[in-house]
Motif scaffolding. Structure first.
Motif, mmCIF file in Angstrom:
data_model
loop_
_atom_site.group_PDB
_atom_site.id
_atom_site.type_symbol
_atom_site.label_atom_id
_atom_site.label_comp_id
_atom_site.label_asym_id
_atom_site.label_seq_id
_atom_site.Cartn_x
_atom_site.Cartn_y
_atom_site.Cartn_z
ATOM 1 N N THR A 214 0.914 -1.379 0.038
ATOM 2 C CA THR A 214 -0.051 -0.052 -0.044
ATOM 3 C C THR A 214 0.902 1.083 -0.069
ATOM 4 O OG1 THR A 214 -0.184 0.197 2.267
ATOM 5 C CG2 THR A 214 -1.700 -1.147 1.300
ATOM 6 N N ILE A 217 0.979 6.192 4.816
ATOM 7 C CA ILE A 217 -0.221 6.973 5.723
ATOM 8 C C ILE A 217 0.378 8.179 6.483
ATOM 9 C CG2 ILE A 217 -1.850 6.734 7.525
ATOM 10 C CD1 ILE A 217 -2.241 3.844 6.533
ATOM 11 N N ASP A 218 -0.339 9.231 6.255
ATOM 12 C CA ASP A 218 0.416 10.502 6.678
ATOM 13 C C ASP A 218 -0.581 10.720 8.081
ATOM 14 O OD1 ASP A 218 0.534 13.120 8.002
ATOM 15 O OD2 ASP A 218 0.630 14.103 6.098
ATOM 16 N N ARG A 221 -3.494 13.048 8.605
ATOM 17 C CA ARG A 221 -4.692 13.099 7.704
ATOM 18 C C ARG A 221 -5.760 12.426 8.444
ATOM 19 N NH1 ARG A 221 -2.497 13.577 1.555
ATOM 20 N NH2 ARG A 221 -1.727 15.792 1.951
ATOM 21 N N HIS A 224 -9.167 10.702 5.814
ATOM 22 C CA HIS A 224 -8.490 11.077 4.481
ATOM 23 C C HIS A 224 -8.411 9.855 3.659
ATOM 24 C CE1 HIS A 224 -6.070 12.953 1.546
ATOM 25 N NE2 HIS A 224 -5.361 12.005 1.374
ATOM 26 N N TYR A 225 -8.173 8.682 3.963
ATOM 27 C CA TYR A 225 -7.935 7.651 3.159
ATOM 28 C C TYR A 225 -9.214 6.597 2.918
ATOM 29 C CZ TYR A 225 -2.962 9.173 4.049
ATOM 30 O OH TYR A 225 -1.948 9.804 4.148
ATOM 31 N N ASP A 229 -8.077 0.872 -0.149
ATOM 32 C CA ASP A 229 -7.004 1.305 -0.618
ATOM 33 C C ASP A 229 -5.804 0.382 0.369
ATOM 34 O OD1 ASP A 229 -7.871 2.398 -2.888
ATOM 35 O OD2 ASP A 229 -7.316 4.386 -2.130
ATOM 36 N N TYR A 230 -6.320 0.094 1.578
ATOM 37 C CA TYR A 230 -5.510 -0.427 2.591
ATOM 38 C C TYR A 230 -5.910 -1.618 3.137
ATOM 39 C CZ TYR A 230 -3.130 4.249 2.048
ATOM 40 O OH TYR A 230 -2.466 5.237 1.696
ATOM 41 N N HIS A 354 -7.868 7.530 10.466
ATOM 42 C CA HIS A 354 -7.403 8.022 9.238
ATOM 43 C C HIS A 354 -8.187 7.657 8.200
ATOM 44 C CE1 HIS A 354 -4.074 7.398 12.349
ATOM 45 N NE2 HIS A 354 -3.903 8.615 12.034
ATOM 46 N N PHE A 355 -9.136 6.855 7.935
ATOM 47 C CA PHE A 355 -10.006 6.213 7.281
ATOM 48 C C PHE A 355 -11.130 6.761 6.876
ATOM 49 C CE2 PHE A 355 -6.589 3.302 8.145
ATOM 50 C CZ PHE A 355 -5.889 2.872 6.970
ATOM 51 N N ARG A 356 -11.875 7.114 5.795
ATOM 52 C CA ARG A 356 -12.962 7.728 5.705
ATOM 53 C C ARG A 356 -14.048 6.565 6.160
ATOM 54 N NH1 ARG A 356 -10.611 9.613 0.511
ATOM 55 N NH2 ARG A 356 -11.815 7.999 -0.703
ATOM 56 N N SER A 359 -16.083 3.879 2.872
ATOM 57 C CA SER A 359 -14.940 3.494 2.158
ATOM 58 C C SER A 359 -15.215 3.391 0.562
ATOM 59 C CB SER A 359 -14.338 2.177 2.749
ATOM 60 O OG SER A 359 -15.382 1.179 2.619
#
Length: 361
Positions: A214, A217-218, A221, A224-225, A229-230, A354-356, A359
């Motif tokens: 992958t 990952i900031d 954020r 954001h992600y 994708d992860y 960090h994840f929306r 998804s």
């Protein structure tokens, strides 16, 4: 004053110089029963994880094992599979009778970001003895995702204790009779046992498995992600899944748990003999987690699971861990979920912040 030290006591310890920091501790670092620790400005890439050992400093061991150093000032990537030691902004001067224990924060654990605290003379990770005076360091090893970090980021937290704080099984039974600590039957044996939920009330989504390749990952954020994708979704209609060796999973407990305002809790392994897997716990549960006074009605525990050695069948209702309850020394002046930035009150199956949420977007 016996028990886990509360938020107002932490402020007094900062004022007295027991907890020291450069720059000074921020108000938002103080949690109901713990203090967030901040990364410093440099990370040392080392050959292997280590403990300082009796009579030796972490700085000595860094000099022994350092491969190179990374300036974090403008942000830098910590690579998956590598081990870093990062001096923290906080240091301690503990008086006699006060010990400390550290653990990864919830979002850190959910990213499979192995983060442990080490100290001079230390012979255990995450344990600071009474009378310790000196610096603190974070050992960071990203295991599933490479991450972008900056100075001041808070990956782990520390909790302070005076004397014996752990509730006995008899005390835990009495507390459960007074106010239910868990939905369903309470399995109490050296803590409150909890099991895995593989038969959700709706649908067949039971968890997520980290993808092996992958992007970075900031950690600054939030939301954001895109999860897809992860993570791969883990679904079952059979009430069981097979864990693959080396894979990392996010699952959820079957039970909803409550931490009363005058208690704190820490997740611990159940038994090493129950299977070829390990639940990597985020660690601390603050006073008020899942409690009605703090805006909750019981919250389920997120399980961070890694399988070892051989594929293993995990089945619905299998006991995988326990919550060790501890008494607070005093009622904290703040509670988890009550007017503070608590990301996981009332949670179910949930990835890190960090994840929306959606998804699919």
């Amino acid at each position: 004053m016996t028990g886990v030290l509360a938020s107002q006591t932490l402020r007094s310890m900062i004022d007295a110089g027991v907890i020291r920091a450069e720059p000074p501790v921020l108000a938002e670092q103080i949690q109901p029963a713990s203090l967030d620790l901040r990364l410093g400005r440099v990370a040392y890439r080392v050959r292997a994880s280590f403990l300082a050992g009796h009579g030796r400093s972490v700085a000595e061991r860094i000099a022994e094992f350092e491969m190179h150093r990374v300036d974090l000032s403008a942000g830098a990537v910590l690579e998956k599979g590598c081990v870093y030691v990062i001096p923290l902004m906080e240091s301690l001067a503990l008086p006699p009778g006060i010990t400390a224990v550290a653990n990864a924060k919830s979002s850190t654990g959910r990213l499979d970001l192995l983060t442990r605290t080490i100290a001079d003379g230390g012979v255990e990770f995450d344990r600071i003895p009474e009378g310790y005076a000196g610096p603190l360091y974070a050992e960071v090893c990203p295991r599933s995702f490479s991450v972008l970090v900056r100075p001041g980021m808070r990956l782990n937290q520390i909790r302070f204790r005076a004397g014996q704080a752990v509730l006995s099984d008899a005390e835990l039974h009495a507390l459960h009779r007074k106010e239910p600590l868990v939905s369903g039957e309470a399995l109490i044996s050296e803590g409150l046992g909890f099991s895995v939920d593989l038969r959700p009330s709706e649908g067949d989504l039971v968890g997520y498995r980290a993808k092996p390749h992958t992007g970075v990952i900031d950690l600054d954020r939030i939301g954001h992600y895109a999860a897809q994708d992860y993570w791969e979704e883990v679904r079952t209609s059979e009430g069981r899944i097979i864990l693959d060796p080396g894979a990392f999973y996010i699952l959820v407990s079957r039970e909803s748990v409550t931490i009363p305002p005058d208690c704190a809790a820490e997740m611990a392994p159940y038994l090493a003999m129950v299977g070829e897997f390990r639940v990597h716990y985020a660690g601390f549960f603050d006073p008020g987690f899942g409690h009605s006074a703090a805006g909750g009605s019981g919250s389920r525990g997120v399980l961070e699971v890694r399988c070892h050695e051989a594929p293993f069948v995990l089945e619905h209702g299998q006991v995988v861990g326990r919550l060790v309850y501890e008494r607070m020394s005093v009622l904290p002046d703040m509670l988890y979920g009550a007017g503070i930035a608590s990301n996981y009150q009332g949670q179910g199956l949930k990835l890190s912040k960090h994840f929306r949420v959606d998804s699919r977007s």
